[in-house]
Design an enzyme around this catalytic site. Structure first.
Site, PDB file in Angstrom:
ATOM      1  N   GLY A 121     -12.506  12.406  44.617  1.00  0.00           N
ATOM      2  CA  GLY A 121     -13.938  12.691  44.609  1.00  0.00           C
ATOM      3  C   GLY A 121     -14.183  14.129  44.207  1.00  0.00           C
ATOM      4  O   GLY A 121     -13.254  14.864  43.871  1.00  0.00           O
ATOM      5  N   LYS A 122     -15.462  14.546  44.259  1.00  0.00           N
ATOM      6  CA  LYS A 122     -15.812  15.913  43.889  1.00  0.00           C
ATOM      7  C   LYS A 122     -15.321  16.920  44.928  1.00  0.00           C
ATOM      8  O   LYS A 122     -15.079  18.072  44.623  1.00  0.00           O
ATOM      9  CB  LYS A 122     -17.335  16.036  43.729  1.00  0.00           C
ATOM     10  CG  LYS A 122     -17.865  15.405  42.451  1.00  0.00           C
ATOM     11  CD  LYS A 122     -19.357  15.637  42.291  1.00  0.00           C
ATOM     12  CE  LYS A 122     -20.152  14.675  43.146  1.00  0.00           C
ATOM     13  NZ  LYS A 122     -21.604  14.756  42.889  1.00  0.00           N
ATOM     14  N   GLU A 123     -15.187  16.452  46.180  1.00  0.00           N
ATOM     15  CA  GLU A 123     -14.848  17.361  47.270  1.00  0.00           C
ATOM     16  C   GLU A 123     -13.363  17.363  47.611  1.00  0.00           C
ATOM     17  O   GLU A 123     -12.838  18.375  48.065  1.00  0.00           O
ATOM     18  CB  GLU A 123     -15.640  16.974  48.522  1.00  0.00           C
ATOM     19  CG  GLU A 123     -17.146  17.034  48.325  1.00  0.00           C
ATOM     20  CD  GLU A 123     -17.911  16.481  49.505  1.00  0.00           C
ATOM     21  OE1 GLU A 123     -17.260  16.006  50.462  1.00  0.00           O
ATOM     22  OE2 GLU A 123     -19.150  16.517  49.478  1.00  0.00           O
ATOM     23  N   ALA A 124     -12.696  16.225  47.428  1.00  0.00           N
ATOM     24  CA  ALA A 124     -11.300  16.115  47.873  1.00  0.00           C
ATOM     25  C   ALA A 124     -10.585  15.007  47.123  1.00  0.00           C
ATOM     26  O   ALA A 124     -11.211  14.126  46.519  1.00  0.00           O
ATOM     27  CB  ALA A 124     -11.260  15.828  49.378  1.00  0.00           C
ATOM     28  N   LYS A 163      -5.198  14.275  52.703  1.00  0.00           N
ATOM     29  CA  LYS A 163      -6.486  14.668  52.110  1.00  0.00           C
ATOM     30  C   LYS A 163      -6.446  16.149  51.750  1.00  0.00           C
ATOM     31  O   LYS A 163      -6.234  17.001  52.618  1.00  0.00           O
ATOM     32  CB  LYS A 163      -7.629  14.392  53.097  1.00  0.00           C
ATOM     33  CG  LYS A 163      -9.024  14.648  52.533  1.00  0.00           C
ATOM     34  CD  LYS A 163     -10.084  14.145  53.498  1.00  0.00           C
ATOM     35  CE  LYS A 163     -11.482  14.237  52.903  1.00  0.00           C
ATOM     36  NZ  LYS A 163     -12.511  13.670  53.804  1.00  0.00           N
ATOM     37  N   GLU A 173      -3.750   9.041  59.589  1.00  0.00           N
ATOM     38  CA  GLU A 173      -3.274   7.662  59.469  1.00  0.00           C
ATOM     39  C   GLU A 173      -3.834   7.053  58.181  1.00  0.00           C
ATOM     40  O   GLU A 173      -5.002   7.281  57.835  1.00  0.00           O
ATOM     41  CB  GLU A 173      -3.780   6.878  60.687  1.00  0.00           C
ATOM     42  CG  GLU A 173      -3.608   5.380  60.625  1.00  0.00           C
ATOM     43  CD  GLU A 173      -4.421   4.655  61.681  1.00  0.00           C
ATOM     44  OE1 GLU A 173      -4.197   3.444  61.854  1.00  0.00           O
ATOM     45  OE2 GLU A 173      -5.283   5.282  62.335  1.00  0.00           O
ATOM     46  N   ASP A 196     -23.521  11.093  58.257  1.00  0.00           N
ATOM     47  CA  ASP A 196     -23.460  10.550  56.895  1.00  0.00           C
ATOM     48  C   ASP A 196     -23.011   9.094  56.937  1.00  0.00           C
ATOM     49  O   ASP A 196     -22.236   8.645  56.097  1.00  0.00           O
ATOM     50  CB  ASP A 196     -22.505  11.383  56.035  1.00  0.00           C
ATOM     51  CG  ASP A 196     -22.655  11.089  54.539  1.00  0.00           C
ATOM     52  OD1 ASP A 196     -23.739  10.630  54.127  1.00  0.00           O
ATOM     53  OD2 ASP A 196     -21.688  11.297  53.791  1.00  0.00           O
ATOM     54  N   ASN A 201     -19.188   4.921  53.918  1.00  0.00           N
ATOM     55  CA  ASN A 201     -18.289   5.673  54.793  1.00  0.00           C
ATOM     56  C   ASN A 201     -17.735   4.820  55.936  1.00  0.00           C
ATOM     57  O   ASN A 201     -17.381   5.348  56.995  1.00  0.00           O
ATOM     58  CB  ASN A 201     -19.008   6.904  55.364  1.00  0.00           C
ATOM     59  CG  ASN A 201     -19.105   8.016  54.339  1.00  0.00           C
ATOM     60  OD1 ASN A 201     -18.303   8.080  53.409  1.00  0.00           O
ATOM     61  ND2 ASN A 201     -20.070   8.899  54.485  1.00  0.00           N
ATOM     62  N   ASP A 235     -14.504   9.875  56.696  1.00  0.00           N
ATOM     63  CA  ASP A 235     -15.307  11.008  56.213  1.00  0.00           C
ATOM     64  C   ASP A 235     -16.207  11.540  57.330  1.00  0.00           C
ATOM     65  O   ASP A 235     -17.431  11.495  57.237  1.00  0.00           O
ATOM     66  CB  ASP A 235     -16.161  10.608  55.005  1.00  0.00           C
ATOM     67  CG  ASP A 235     -15.411  10.779  53.697  1.00  0.00           C
ATOM     68  OD1 ASP A 235     -14.258  11.273  53.733  1.00  0.00           O
ATOM     69  OD2 ASP A 235     -15.955  10.411  52.645  1.00  0.00           O
TER      70      ASP A 235
END
Length: 221
Positions: free
Chosen positions: A23-26, A42, A111, A155, A160, A172
């Site tokens: 993704g854009k974040e991770a 992550k 996990e 969120d 999610n 998330d």
């Protein structure tokens, strides 16, 4: 790379394979520990200015992070710590999340939810066998987070939640905030509106958003 090397030396990670989600974040990599147990690794990306702007509302107002410097590196390290601590709290009160294993700098080890490197599907991607039961389970999780862990997911949506062995798994949770956060109730209502919208589309008998809010904040289950 140095952080991954440290985690390999510590024995937290034994093997790392490919990316399972980007993704854009991770990015999330599939790995294994010395016992062959599957891991989700992550890695938060350090060069995302948009990410930095998006995380500030969830860090500012969180009493656990009052002394964090505002440079990108410090914020992203804090964000990884925040997700680790939120996963710990959720796990301790019986909310099904990926179990947290370790965190160092911008790398979080959890996990792996899935099997043989294939992640469990998102709730939006599957036809639920018992949508009514999943709805009630998620509402219970929101209540446990609120009443026992002192957190609001902030969120929560069909994007999610994973479904694994017919059970919902929240993930998330980096943006989850404590109840002391000035926007905690606003975030909670947004989570409940998302649940209401999604499950009403599936013809599930849902409570009103106000009734869900009452049950989460202190009413009956």
């Amino acid at each position: 790379l140095m952080t991954i090397y440290d985690l390999l030396n510590k024995g937290t990670i034994d093997e790392i394979y490919g990316v399972v989600k980007a993704g854009k974040e991770a990015r999330i990599y599939w790995g294994k520990d010395h016992n062959g147990k599957e891991l989700a690794i992550k890695i938060y990306l350090m060069a995302s200015a948009e990410f930095k702007k998006g995380m500030l509302p969830y860090i500012e107002g969180d009493p656990r992070f009052t002394r964090i410097r505002r440079d990108t590196r410090s914020l992203i390290y804090a964000w990884a710590q925040k997700e680790f601590k939120n996963l710990q709290r959720a796990n301790e009160v019986g909310v099904r999340v990926p179990k947290p294993i370790d965190v160092e700098h911008n790398v979080l080890i959890m996990e792996f939810i899935g099997e043989n490197g294939v992640s469990a599907p998102l709730m939006k991607e599957v036809s639920l066998k018992s949508p009514q039961r999943v709805y009630r389970r998620l509402l219970t999780y929101v209540k446990r987070l609120y009443q026992k862990a002192g957190l609001v997911h902030s969120d929560l949506s069909e994007y999610n939640v994973m479904i694994w062995r017919d059970e919902p798994v929240l993930f998330d949770v980096s943006q989850a905030v404590p109840l002391e956060h000035p926007m905690a109730d606003q975030f909670l209502r947004r989570d409940l509106e998302n649940l209401h919208r999604y499950f009403k589309k599936l013809n599930v008998e849902v409570f009103s958003v106000e009734e869900m809010h009452r049950r989460v904040v202190g009413g009956k289950s």
